[in-house]
Design a protein around this motif. Structure first.
Motif, PDB file in Angstrom:
ATOM      1  N   GLU A 100       5.521  42.876 137.010  1.00 57.31           N
ATOM      2  CA  GLU A 100       6.378  42.307 135.970  1.00 57.31           C
ATOM      3  C   GLU A 100       6.449  43.225 134.762  1.00 57.31           C
ATOM      4  O   GLU A 100       5.427  43.764 134.334  1.00 57.31           O
ATOM      5  N   LEU A 101       7.644  43.373 134.211  1.00 58.86           N
ATOM      6  CA  LEU A 101       7.844  44.085 132.955  1.00 58.86           C
ATOM      7  C   LEU A 101       8.320  43.057 131.929  1.00 58.86           C
ATOM      8  O   LEU A 101       9.436  42.542 132.025  1.00 58.86           O
ATOM      9  N   THR A 102       7.452  42.725 130.985  1.00 56.92           N
ATOM     10  CA  THR A 102       7.681  41.621 130.059  1.00 56.92           C
ATOM     11  C   THR A 102       7.679  42.118 128.626  1.00 56.92           C
ATOM     12  O   THR A 102       6.807  42.891 128.232  1.00 56.92           O
ATOM     13  N   ALA A 103       8.657  41.668 127.846  1.00 53.54           N
ATOM     14  CA  ALA A 103       8.706  41.973 126.412  1.00 53.54           C
ATOM     15  C   ALA A 103       8.104  40.810 125.641  1.00 53.54           C
ATOM     16  O   ALA A 103       8.353  39.643 125.955  1.00 53.54           O
ATOM     17  N   VAL A 111      12.024  56.824 126.642  1.00 54.56           N
ATOM     18  CA  VAL A 111      10.647  56.368 126.847  1.00 54.56           C
ATOM     19  C   VAL A 111      10.650  54.998 127.518  1.00 54.56           C
ATOM     20  O   VAL A 111       9.849  54.725 128.425  1.00 54.56           O
ATOM     21  N   PHE A 112      11.562  54.128 127.097  1.00 55.54           N
ATOM     22  CA  PHE A 112      11.611  52.803 127.693  1.00 55.54           C
ATOM     23  C   PHE A 112      12.043  52.872 129.155  1.00 55.54           C
ATOM     24  O   PHE A 112      11.533  52.117 130.006  1.00 55.54           O
ATOM     25  N   GLU A 113      12.950  53.783 129.476  1.00 53.24           N
ATOM     26  CA  GLU A 113      13.335  53.987 130.877  1.00 53.24           C
ATOM     27  C   GLU A 113      12.131  54.445 131.697  1.00 53.24           C
ATOM     28  O   GLU A 113      12.000  54.088 132.884  1.00 53.24           O
ATOM     29  N   LEU A 114      11.264  55.212 131.059  1.00 56.40           N
ATOM     30  CA  LEU A 114      10.039  55.638 131.732  1.00 56.40           C
ATOM     31  C   LEU A 114       9.154  54.434 132.057  1.00 56.40           C
ATOM     32  O   LEU A 114       8.563  54.357 133.141  1.00 56.40           O
ATOM     33  N   PHE A 115       9.065  53.475 131.128  1.00 61.09           N
ATOM     34  CA  PHE A 115       8.298  52.257 131.407  1.00 61.09           C
ATOM     35  C   PHE A 115       8.852  51.544 132.642  1.00 61.09           C
ATOM     36  O   PHE A 115       8.089  51.047 133.479  1.00 61.09           O
ATOM     37  N   HIS A 116      10.164  51.479 132.745  1.00 65.13           N
ATOM     38  CA  HIS A 116      10.785  50.857 133.916  1.00 65.13           C
ATOM     39  C   HIS A 116      10.356  51.573 135.193  1.00 65.13           C
ATOM     40  O   HIS A 116      10.001  50.930 136.190  1.00 65.13           O
ATOM     41  N   ARG A 117      10.420  52.895 135.176  1.00 65.15           N
ATOM     42  CA  ARG A 117      10.084  53.657 136.373  1.00 65.15           C
ATOM     43  C   ARG A 117       8.608  53.515 136.724  1.00 65.15           C
ATOM     44  O   ARG A 117       8.254  53.332 137.904  1.00 65.15           O
ATOM     45  N   ILE A 118       7.745  53.585 135.706  1.00 61.07           N
ATOM     46  CA  ILE A 118       6.315  53.432 135.928  1.00 61.07           C
ATOM     47  C   ILE A 118       6.011  52.050 136.498  1.00 61.07           C
ATOM     48  O   ILE A 118       5.225  51.889 137.436  1.00 61.07           O
ATOM     49  N   ASN A 119       6.664  51.042 135.909  1.00 63.59           N
ATOM     50  CA  ASN A 119       6.465  49.671 136.363  1.00 63.59           C
ATOM     51  C   ASN A 119       6.842  49.525 137.836  1.00 63.59           C
ATOM     52  O   ASN A 119       6.109  48.919 138.635  1.00 63.59           O
ATOM     53  N   GLN A 156       7.122  51.978 140.102  1.00 64.73           N
ATOM     54  CA  GLN A 156       6.374  52.870 140.983  1.00 64.73           C
ATOM     55  C   GLN A 156       4.929  52.444 141.183  1.00 64.73           C
ATOM     56  O   GLN A 156       4.409  52.463 142.295  1.00 64.73           O
ATOM     57  N   PHE A 157       4.273  52.042 140.094  1.00 64.85           N
ATOM     58  CA  PHE A 157       2.847  51.736 140.168  1.00 64.85           C
ATOM     59  C   PHE A 157       2.558  50.244 140.355  1.00 64.85           C
ATOM     60  O   PHE A 157       1.445  49.869 140.703  1.00 64.85           O
ATOM     61  N   GLY A 158       3.561  49.398 140.093  1.00 61.77           N
ATOM     62  CA  GLY A 158       3.389  47.979 140.351  1.00 61.77           C
ATOM     63  C   GLY A 158       2.451  47.256 139.417  1.00 61.77           C
ATOM     64  O   GLY A 158       2.027  46.131 139.713  1.00 61.77           O
ATOM     65  N   CYS A 159       2.120  47.870 138.289  1.00 56.65           N
ATOM     66  CA  CYS A 159       1.235  47.195 137.336  1.00 56.65           C
ATOM     67  C   CYS A 159       2.042  46.196 136.516  1.00 56.65           C
ATOM     68  O   CYS A 159       3.261  46.307 136.402  1.00 56.65           O
ATOM     69  N   ALA A 160       1.355  45.206 135.972  1.00 56.86           N
ATOM     70  CA  ALA A 160       1.994  44.311 135.018  1.00 56.86           C
ATOM     71  C   ALA A 160       2.084  45.040 133.682  1.00 56.86           C
ATOM     72  O   ALA A 160       1.112  45.651 133.236  1.00 56.86           O
ATOM     73  N   VAL A 161       3.253  44.982 133.053  1.00 58.81           N
ATOM     74  CA  VAL A 161       3.464  45.676 131.782  1.00 58.81           C
ATOM     75  C   VAL A 161       3.916  44.661 130.742  1.00 58.81           C
ATOM     76  O   VAL A 161       4.887  43.928 130.957  1.00 58.81           O
ATOM     77  N   LEU A 162       3.212  44.624 129.607  1.00 59.93           N
ATOM     78  CA  LEU A 162       3.587  43.770 128.481  1.00 59.93           C
ATOM     79  C   LEU A 162       3.887  44.676 127.295  1.00 59.93           C
ATOM     80  O   LEU A 162       3.017  45.414 126.831  1.00 59.93           O
ATOM     81  N   VAL A 163       5.136  44.619 126.812  1.00 61.09           N
ATOM     82  CA  VAL A 163       5.585  45.503 125.738  1.00 61.09           C
ATOM     83  C   VAL A 163       5.923  44.678 124.499  1.00 61.09           C
ATOM     84  O   VAL A 163       6.799  43.802 124.553  1.00 61.09           O
ATOM     85  N   VAL A 164       5.241  44.958 123.392  1.00 61.32           N
ATOM     86  CA  VAL A 164       5.610  44.366 122.111  1.00 61.32           C
ATOM     87  C   VAL A 164       6.698  45.243 121.502  1.00 61.32           C
ATOM     88  O   VAL A 164       6.531  46.458 121.381  1.00 61.32           O
TER      89      VAL A 164
END
Length: 243
Positions: A44-47, A193-201, A203-211
């Motif tokens: 999940e990529l969550t703001a 940089v934000f597009e990189l977060f999408h790709r990392i999310n 590719q690696f399948g980690c949960a990402v929480l972005v403030v």
């Protein structure tokens, strides 16, 4: 009687009734978080959005195991954490959570590669050849393989933030926390940089929480959680913006 809920194998983080107060037991006691319920799953990529003073930083510190909740429970990979001792909390944080901040906090005396390796060096000293290869591959993923031997002062702000992202991923954490990671960048660099977060999310399948304070960046996350006055007032899936 209802049957017990089966645990979700993809659940990385769960907060149940989390409260956080400061100055406990004094006339200045104040509660900042008022019963937070939140779940994050792998991939999940969550703001996390909200006005200044809403409790975002406090919540991020609690989620990052930098500060224990005053009440409620935080489960990391299914494990309750509120009552664990400091040593265990530090170990869990180092093993399971990666951090990216608005200010990248790179060490100027070290090379870009050594900055990426820093979490591993802190953990167990000299990195292995396999770990060095991993760090180089992460630099390649963020487009900086050619800059491995440069110092942070020799690269741009956007590139420094990409190094910080690679550093956060070098331990392969299941949870990545980013606190205003684009807040110190111009619009174009922030978008990259934000597009990189999408790709990392992905590719690696980690949960990402972005403030973030940027509504467009938040809308490009799969999900947006809004915090107001220490309470979650909305938690919704997004339709990604075009363009």
């Amino acid at each position: 009687m209802s049957e017990p809920t089966m645990p979700d194998p993809r659940e990385v983080l769960r907060l149940e009734g989390v409260r956080k107060s400061f100055n406990l037991g004094t006339p200045l006691e104040s509660e900042v978080l008022h019963g937070i319920d939140l779940r994050l799953r792998a991939g999940e990529l969550t703001a996390l959005i909200g006005p200044s003073g809403s409790g975002k930083s406090t919540l991020l510190n609690v989620i990052g195991l930098l500060d224990p909740p005053s009440a409620g429970e935080l489960y990391l990979l299914g494990r309750p954490t509120r009552m664990v001792d400091d040593e265990t909390r530090t170990r869990l944080r180092n093993e399971a959570i990666g951090f990216v901040f608005q200010f990248h906090h790179l060490i100027s005396a070290f090379s870009v590669l050594d900055n990426v390796l820093m979490p591993l060096m802190i953990r167990h000293g000299k990195p292995s050849a396999t770990e060095i290869d991993l760090a180089r591959s992460l630099l390649d993923e963020v487009g900086l393989a050619a800059y491995a031997d440069k110092k942070p002062t020799q690269i741009s702000g956007g590139q420094q933030q990409r190094v910080a992202i690679a550093r956060a991923l070098v331990t392969r954490p299941p949870l990545l926390l980013a606190d205003e990671p684009t807040g110190n960048l111009d619009t174009r660099t922030a978008q990259s940089v934000f597009e990189l977060f999408h790709r990392i999310n992905a590719q690696f399948g980690c949960a990402v929480l972005v403030v973030t304070h940027d509504p467009r960046l938040a809308a490009n996350c799969a999900r947006t959680v809004q915090l107001v006055d220490g309470q979650i007032v909305s938690d919704a899936l997004n339709s990604p913006l075009d363009g």
